[in-house]
Design an enzyme around this catalytic site. Structure first.
Site, PDB file in Angstrom:
ATOM      1  N   ASP A 177      49.417  41.802  40.998  1.00  0.00           N
ATOM      2  CA  ASP A 177      49.232  40.519  41.688  1.00  0.00           C
ATOM      3  C   ASP A 177      50.135  40.427  42.914  1.00  0.00           C
ATOM      4  OD1 ASP A 177      48.463  37.677  42.053  1.00  0.00           O
ATOM      5  OD2 ASP A 177      50.588  37.419  41.671  1.00  0.00           O
TER       6      ASP A 177
ATOM      7  N   ARG B 253      45.961  39.568  50.304  1.00  0.00           N
ATOM      8  CA  ARG B 253      45.102  38.385  50.494  1.00  0.00           C
ATOM      9  C   ARG B 253      45.675  37.460  51.558  1.00  0.00           C
ATOM     10  NH1 ARG B 253      45.559  35.868  45.142  1.00  0.00           N
ATOM     11  NH2 ARG B 253      44.369  34.172  46.042  1.00  0.00           N
TER      12      ARG B 253
ATOM     13  N   HIS C  84      54.086  25.574  34.432  1.00  0.00           N
ATOM     14  CA  HIS C  84      53.980  26.132  35.787  1.00  0.00           C
ATOM     15  C   HIS C  84      53.453  25.065  36.737  1.00  0.00           C
ATOM     16  CE1 HIS C  84      53.253  29.090  38.948  1.00  0.00           C
ATOM     17  NE2 HIS C  84      52.137  28.432  39.187  1.00  0.00           N
TER      18      HIS C  84
ATOM     19  N   LYS D  37      50.565  36.119  35.961  1.00  0.00           N
ATOM     20  CA  LYS D  37      52.037  36.069  35.866  1.00  0.00           C
ATOM     21  C   LYS D  37      52.471  35.267  34.637  1.00  0.00           C
ATOM     22  CE  LYS D  37      51.908  34.781  40.161  1.00  0.00           C
ATOM     23  NZ  LYS D  37      51.675  34.711  41.575  1.00  0.00           N
TER      24      LYS D  37
ATOM     25  N   SER E  82      45.539  35.045  39.783  1.00  0.00           N
ATOM     26  CA  SER E  82      46.868  35.373  40.288  1.00  0.00           C
ATOM     27  C   SER E  82      47.945  34.600  39.514  1.00  0.00           C
ATOM     28  CB  SER E  82      46.909  35.039  41.790  1.00  0.00           C
ATOM     29  OG  SER E  82      48.218  35.010  42.266  1.00  0.00           O
TER      30      SER E  82
HETATM   31  N1  URA Z   1      50.029  31.003  43.974  1.00  0.00           N
HETATM   32  C1  URA Z   1      49.854  32.208  43.395  1.00  0.00           C
HETATM   33  O1  URA Z   1      50.711  32.667  42.631  1.00  0.00           O
HETATM   34  N2  URA Z   1      48.731  32.900  43.660  1.00  0.00           N
HETATM   35  C2  URA Z   1      47.749  32.452  44.483  1.00  0.00           C
HETATM   36  O2  URA Z   1      46.753  33.119  44.677  1.00  0.00           O
HETATM   37  C3  URA Z   1      47.952  31.191  45.099  1.00  0.00           C
HETATM   38  C4  URA Z   1      49.103  30.485  44.816  1.00  0.00           C
END
Ligand code: URA
Length: 434
Positions: free
Chosen positions: A161, A168, A82, A187, A183
């Site tokens: 999320d 957010r 990632h 995922k 966050s």
């Molecule tokens: N990318 C994400 O997936 N979440 C965040 O909080 C910030 C960047």
């Protein structure tokens, strides 16, 4: 349990228990807890913070809020990667065929680009016919057969999320380390891989502008991965200027292909070899990163990584001929040089400005619904520390609309600053967290 009491507890500096976090995430996901209460909680967390235990409980509650992909039908250790995102970040395009050619199973979920950074799926669609809209069954079959498949995020992964990130984003509570780490990792954990290699960028084109923040985020995510029972490593690398030279969908695909042919830019190749060596090591195919690096270099030298890319493109409906003849990739109508306004050493390139130039040309999405032009973008000729004469080419711009090209050129030149004295090149890999 009442959300009001939990907000009060956190506001007053308290620590939330596992059940309290699960109640909050569950209630927010199914709509029982309204946005205004969750916003207040996010602001309380922003100021008070969360400790490691709370961050882990939040990550797991969000990971468990929707589908958890089951990759058990794929044999062997599944390794995911990632990136926190950046300008010219075409890493997955070259890295995944390299590690798959070593024998690592790559089962990857990717996204589309939004704003000034591009998405892997958009880039892959430069291959005519290519689609990530494959079924879960075909995804698993392809990984078992050829070692690699990339799917769009169709599954309902970590919906908590998704909802929370939206909140957010509009309540100034994105930039809290625990919230960002939970966050991203929620995922990744829901995507089902056994091992995760994190590519954390730092600099003017990255989410984390300061190196110390990038390291804190990297540490937090690696710890979360390990505490959730997965193997995890993070590589912190420079994003103070674009990665490689190409910025723009099909131009980046061409640069990734050139890299697999042995003609890639040094920084980009280094990143692929570094991330790849941890993927191969965590996947159990090499004793250490040194051995893994040799294996990866061999996939370029013997052409097996390039062949793997062609196999992968074909398996997902794309035309593999473009892997060998990059003239078949989308091409812009107009290609022009951008001349340097002065002589000197390149002191700095404001990296996200270069991403915005590609966006102006039509290569990025302003909103989720916008169409993108795969052919447009820029290929830099000079990067930080290089010397340039007045009138010499700084970059080549590829566009389909003259007006947009003129606007992008002005912005591009303004992103460069110059020095009369030599400028020291900064180290590209900043560190490894494991
Ligand atoms: N990318 C994400 O997936 N979440 C965040 O909080 C910030 C960047």
């Amino acid at each position: 349990m009442r959300m009001y009491d939990l907000i009060m507890k956190k506001r007053n500096g308290g620590k939330l228990a596992k059940e309290e976090i699960e109640y909050m995430v569950g209630g927010f996901t199914d709509g029982q807890i309204p946005d205004y209460q969750m916003s207040a909680m996010m602001m309380a967390i922003y100021f008070v913070g969360m400790d490691k235990e709370e961050t882990l409980h939040l990550t797991m509650a969000m990971a468990n809020s929707g589908d958890m992909l089951d990759l058990s039908l794929i044999e062997g250790i599944k390794v995911d990667k990632h990136s926190t995102g950046g300008v010219g970040d075409k890493t997955s395009l070259a890295l995944t065929p390299m590690v798959a050619a070593c024998g690592i199973k790559v089962a990857k979920m990717s996204g589309r680009g939004l704003g000034h950074t591009g998405g892997t799926i958009d880039k892959l669609e430069s291959f005519e016919g290519f689609s990530t809209g494959i079924s879960e069954r075909q995804f698993i079959d392809n990984v078992n057969k050829i070692g690699i498949a990339i799917m769009g995020q169709t599954a309902d992964l970590a919906p908590a999320d998704k909802k929370l990130y939206g909140l957010r984003d509009v309540t100034a509570t994105v930039d809290n380390m625990s919230l960002i780490a939970s966050s991203i990792m929620s995922k990744k954990l829901a995507s089902g891989a056994d091992a995760i290699v994190l590519d954390v960028k730092t600099g003017s084109g990255a989410f984390m502008k300061e190196e110390k923040d990038a390291f804190s985020l990297a540490k937090e995510m690696v710890e979360l991965g390990k505490n959730a029972g997965r193997k995890a490593v993070a590589v912190v690398s420079d994003m103070d200027q674009p990665l490689g030279y190409a910025v723009g969908n099909s131009l980046e695909v061409k640069e990734a292909i050139d890299t697999l042919k042995g003609n890639g830019p040094a920084d980009f190749l280094e990143l692929c070899l570094t991330l790849g060596s941890y993927m191969v090591e965590l996947g159990g195919l090499a004793a250490d990163e040194k051995d893994a690096r040799k294996m990866l270099e061999q996939t370029i030298a013997d052409g097996s990584a390039l062949k793997k890319l062609a196999q992968f493109i074909e398996a997902q409906g794309g035309d593999p001929k473009a892997v060998y003849e990059s003239d078949l990739l989308p091409k812009a109508d107009f290609v022009e040089e951008i001349a340097s306004p002065r002589e000197g050493y390149i002191k700095k390139i404001v990296c996200d400005e270069i991403g915005i130039c590609s966006l102006i040309l039509g290569g990025g999405r302003e909103t989720k619904e916008s169409d993108i032009d795969l052919a447009v973008g820029l290929v830099l000729k000079k990067k930080a520390g290089d010397y340039v004469k007045a009138g010499e080419s700084l970059a080549v711009i590829h566009g389909n609309d003259r007006e947009k090209m003129e606007a992008a050129k002005v912005r591009f030149i303004n992103a460069y600053s110059f020095s009369e004295k030599p400028v020291e090149k900064q180290p590209f890999i900043k560190g490894i967290i494991r």
